[in-house]
Motif scaffolding. Structure first.
Motif, short mmCIF file in Angstrom:
data_model
loop_
_atom_site.label_atom_id
_atom_site.label_comp_id
_atom_site.label_asym_id
_atom_site.label_seq_id
_atom_site.Cartn_x
_atom_site.Cartn_y
_atom_site.Cartn_z
N VAL A 231 63.37 78.03 29.78
CA VAL A 231 63.40 76.59 29.50
C VAL A 231 64.85 76.12 29.41
O VAL A 231 65.77 76.92 29.17
CB VAL A 231 62.66 76.26 28.19
N ILE A 232 65.04 74.81 29.58
CA ILE A 232 66.35 74.16 29.48
C ILE A 232 66.29 73.18 28.30
O ILE A 232 65.30 72.45 28.14
CB ILE A 232 66.70 73.40 30.77
N ASP A 233 67.33 73.19 27.49
CA ASP A 233 67.42 72.23 26.39
C ASP A 233 67.52 70.82 26.98
O ASP A 233 68.47 70.52 27.71
CB ASP A 233 68.66 72.53 25.54
N PRO A 234 66.57 69.94 26.68
CA PRO A 234 66.59 68.60 27.29
C PRO A 234 67.76 67.74 26.81
O PRO A 234 68.11 66.76 27.48
CB PRO A 234 65.25 67.99 26.87
N GLN A 235 68.37 68.08 25.69
CA GLN A 235 69.48 67.30 25.17
C GLN A 235 70.81 67.74 25.78
O GLN A 235 71.58 66.94 26.30
CB GLN A 235 69.53 67.42 23.64
N SER A 236 71.09 69.04 25.72
CA SER A 236 72.37 69.55 26.20
C SER A 236 72.34 69.94 27.67
O SER A 236 73.41 70.17 28.26
CB SER A 236 72.80 70.76 25.36
N ARG A 237 71.14 70.06 28.26
CA ARG A 237 70.98 70.53 29.64
C ARG A 237 71.55 71.93 29.82
O ARG A 237 72.09 72.28 30.87
CB ARG A 237 71.64 69.58 30.64
N LEU A 238 71.43 72.74 28.79
CA LEU A 238 71.89 74.13 28.85
C LEU A 238 70.72 75.08 28.67
O LEU A 238 69.73 74.75 28.00
CB LEU A 238 72.93 74.41 27.75
N GLY A 239 70.84 76.26 29.28
CA GLY A 239 69.85 77.31 29.10
C GLY A 239 70.51 78.53 28.48
O GLY A 239 71.72 78.59 28.31
N MET A 240 69.69 79.52 28.14
CA MET A 240 70.19 80.70 27.44
C MET A 240 70.07 81.93 28.32
O MET A 240 69.02 82.21 28.89
CB MET A 240 69.39 80.92 26.15
N ALA A 241 71.19 82.67 28.41
CA ALA A 241 71.19 83.99 29.04
C ALA A 241 71.57 85.00 27.97
O ALA A 241 72.64 84.89 27.36
CB ALA A 241 72.17 84.04 30.21
N ARG A 242 70.73 85.96 27.72
CA ARG A 242 70.96 86.95 26.66
C ARG A 242 71.57 88.20 27.29
O ARG A 242 70.98 88.82 28.18
CB ARG A 242 69.66 87.27 25.93
N ILE A 243 72.76 88.56 26.81
CA ILE A 243 73.53 89.66 27.38
C ILE A 243 73.55 90.81 26.38
O ILE A 243 74.06 90.67 25.26
CB ILE A 243 74.97 89.19 27.69
N ALA A 244 72.98 91.95 26.76
CA ALA A 244 72.91 93.11 25.89
C ALA A 244 74.26 93.82 25.85
O ALA A 244 74.92 94.00 26.87
CB ALA A 244 71.82 94.07 26.37
N LEU A 245 74.66 94.26 24.65
CA LEU A 245 75.92 94.95 24.43
C LEU A 245 75.71 96.15 23.54
O LEU A 245 74.88 96.11 22.61
CB LEU A 245 76.94 94.00 23.76
N ASN A 246 76.45 97.22 23.80
CA ASN A 246 76.42 98.37 22.92
C ASN A 246 77.21 98.07 21.65
O ASN A 246 78.12 97.24 21.64
CB ASN A 246 76.99 99.61 23.62
N TYR A 247 76.90 98.81 20.59
CA TYR A 247 77.55 98.54 19.31
C TYR A 247 79.04 98.83 19.37
O TYR A 247 79.49 99.81 19.98
CB TYR A 247 76.92 99.40 18.21
N ASP A 248 79.80 97.96 18.75
CA ASP A 248 81.23 98.16 18.53
C ASP A 248 81.63 97.34 17.31
O ASP A 248 81.08 96.26 17.06
CB ASP A 248 82.04 97.71 19.75
N LYS A 249 82.59 97.85 16.54
CA LYS A 249 83.00 97.15 15.32
C LYS A 249 83.53 95.76 15.61
O LYS A 249 83.46 94.87 14.76
CB LYS A 249 84.06 97.97 14.59
N ALA A 250 84.08 95.55 16.80
CA ALA A 250 84.65 94.25 17.15
C ALA A 250 83.57 93.21 17.46
O ALA A 250 83.87 92.02 17.52
CB ALA A 250 85.60 94.39 18.34
N LEU A 251 82.33 93.66 17.65
CA LEU A 251 81.23 92.73 17.95
C LEU A 251 80.51 92.41 16.64
O LEU A 251 79.67 93.18 16.17
CB LEU A 251 80.27 93.36 18.97
N ARG A 252 80.84 91.27 16.08
CA ARG A 252 80.30 90.88 14.78
C ARG A 252 79.26 89.78 14.97
O ARG A 252 79.59 88.72 15.50
CB ARG A 252 81.40 90.41 13.85
#
Length: 390
Positions: free
Chosen positions: A277-298
């Motif tokens: 789906v697309i947000d009707p207000q912002s006209r943006l959609g979501m892409a979920r990007i998987a990442l491995n654990y790292d301390k810098a990723l908070r």
């Protein structure tokens, strides 16, 4: 004044006037002579250098740096920003009846195994209840043993005629009831032990502890809310907000490079889900990007992402080579006669590596690197070829 004096004055005036006229004639004569000398010099130079005209024009032409970009693989990149989060966040609260917290065993940042206790609830009352139920089990077992013994003795006396069949049936029922009371007591004991075990707050799966909202001495119950938050397996993700146009070019499995704000490190991830789906207000959609654990990723932090949506073979030019005006984008190329020629182009991906040209160039042309703003179509130049960066 007498006549002689006046005559002398008039004679002196005539002499001064003649002198001025002679001086003026001399100046004009010298000027004409100088002009003739200059004209003669120019004519002589023209005769002397008539065979080197082309060389002089080339010498006077401006020097420009040109580049033959060729074609190379250019990544098609979708840029996005978003917030970091746990890929699978597990909120943990009170499962049982609760009580006073005796100990908290973990801190944010700790790794835990599945079923590991996170906090221990004080259980003195539940322990005594379990002991009482265990004692009831023993009483029921004793009654069951007595009922078994009495039934065995009665069965031995049936053949002698001392006990009737009805008595045997009653004792059999008594034995069965005693055995059933044992099972009931065992079930009550197991239930009490299960309730006691649920007092401990445990990790539902292995993962990373993100937050802790409980302290020793605190009284908790089912209404206490979330006491711990865990990231299942420690996996993180970026919730990248992508424009509606770019979202159509993103699909699961695409590689992405994520850079958290305030960090100079870049992490490689992979798109694992694209919002339907697309947000009707912002006209943006979501892409979920998987990442491995790292301390810098908070989780909760902000990050930017470059999603690689494919690649194409295109000429790649520095930004300084591409000009623009009301008619669009263009470059200057140098033809075989070393003349500047304006060429209209269409640009594609723009990145730190340069500008991809999608239409208008083959890559074999000599493109003016940075002096295009100072050239005019048809202008003679002296090109100096610079090797294209790869």
């Amino acid at each position: 004044m007498n006549y002689e004096t006046r005559f002398a004055g008039e004679a002196g005036a005539d002499v001064d006037h003649d002198t001025a006229r002679r001086r003026k004639r001399l100046i004009i004569a010298f000027a004409v002579a100088a002009l003739l000398a200059v004209a003669a010099t120019i004519t002589a130079l023209r005769f002397m250098g008539s065979g080197d005209t082309a060389t002089d024009q080339v010498t006077q032409a401006p020097v420009v740096t040109v580049i033959a970009p060729g074609e190379q693989a250019v990544d098609r990149v979708v840029n996005a920003t978003g917030s970091l989060a746990a890929r699978r966040e597990m909120p943990v609260g009170v499962v049982g009846e609760g009580g006073m917290v005796a100990r908290v065993l973990v801190e944010p940042g700790d790794w835990v195994k599945a079923g590991a206790p996170l906090a221990v609830i004080e259980r003195s009352v539940q322990t005594q209840e379990a002991r009482a139920l265990a004692a009831q089990v023993e009483v029921a077992r004793a009654d069951a043993r007595l009922a078994d013994a009495e039934l065995e003795r009665a069965q031995a006396l049936v053949a002698r005629g001392f006990i009737s069949k009805a008595d045997i049936d009653r004792k059999t029922a008594t034995r069965d009831a005693a055995r059933a009371r044992v099972n009931v007591a065992l079930a009550q004991l197991r239930e009490a032990n299960a309730r006691t075990g649920r007092l401990d707050i445990r990790a539902p799966a292995a993962g990373l502890v993100l937050t802790r909202n409980v302290e020793p001495g605190q009284v908790v119950g089912p209404s206490s809310g979330i006491l711990f938050r865990l990231a299942k397996g420690g996996q993180m993700e970026l919730l990248a907000r992508v424009s509606e146009d770019d979202l159509a070019r993103v699909s699961p499995g695409m590689e992405s490079r994520v850079t958290p704000v305030g960090s100079d490190r870049t992490f490689t991830g992979q798109v694992w889900q694209v919002s339907p789906v697309i947000d009707p207000q912002s006209r943006l959609g979501m892409a979920r990007i998987a990442l491995n654990y790292d301390k810098a990723l908070r989780p909760g932090g902000f990050a930017s992402a470059r999603i690689i949506s494919g690649s194409t073979q295109s000429p790649l030019l520095p930004e300084s080579a591409v000009q623009s005006d009301d008619e669009g984008n263009y470059v200057y190329i140098i033809d075989q006669k070393n003349m500047a020629v304006r060429r209209r182009v269409e640009v594609g991906q723009v990145s730190s590596e340069g500008v991809a040209i999608t239409k208008g160039l083959t890559g074999r042309e000599k493109v003016v690197l940075s002096a295009g703003a100072f050239l005019n179509p048809g202008q003679k130049v002296r090109p100096e070829l610079q090797k294209a960066a790869r």
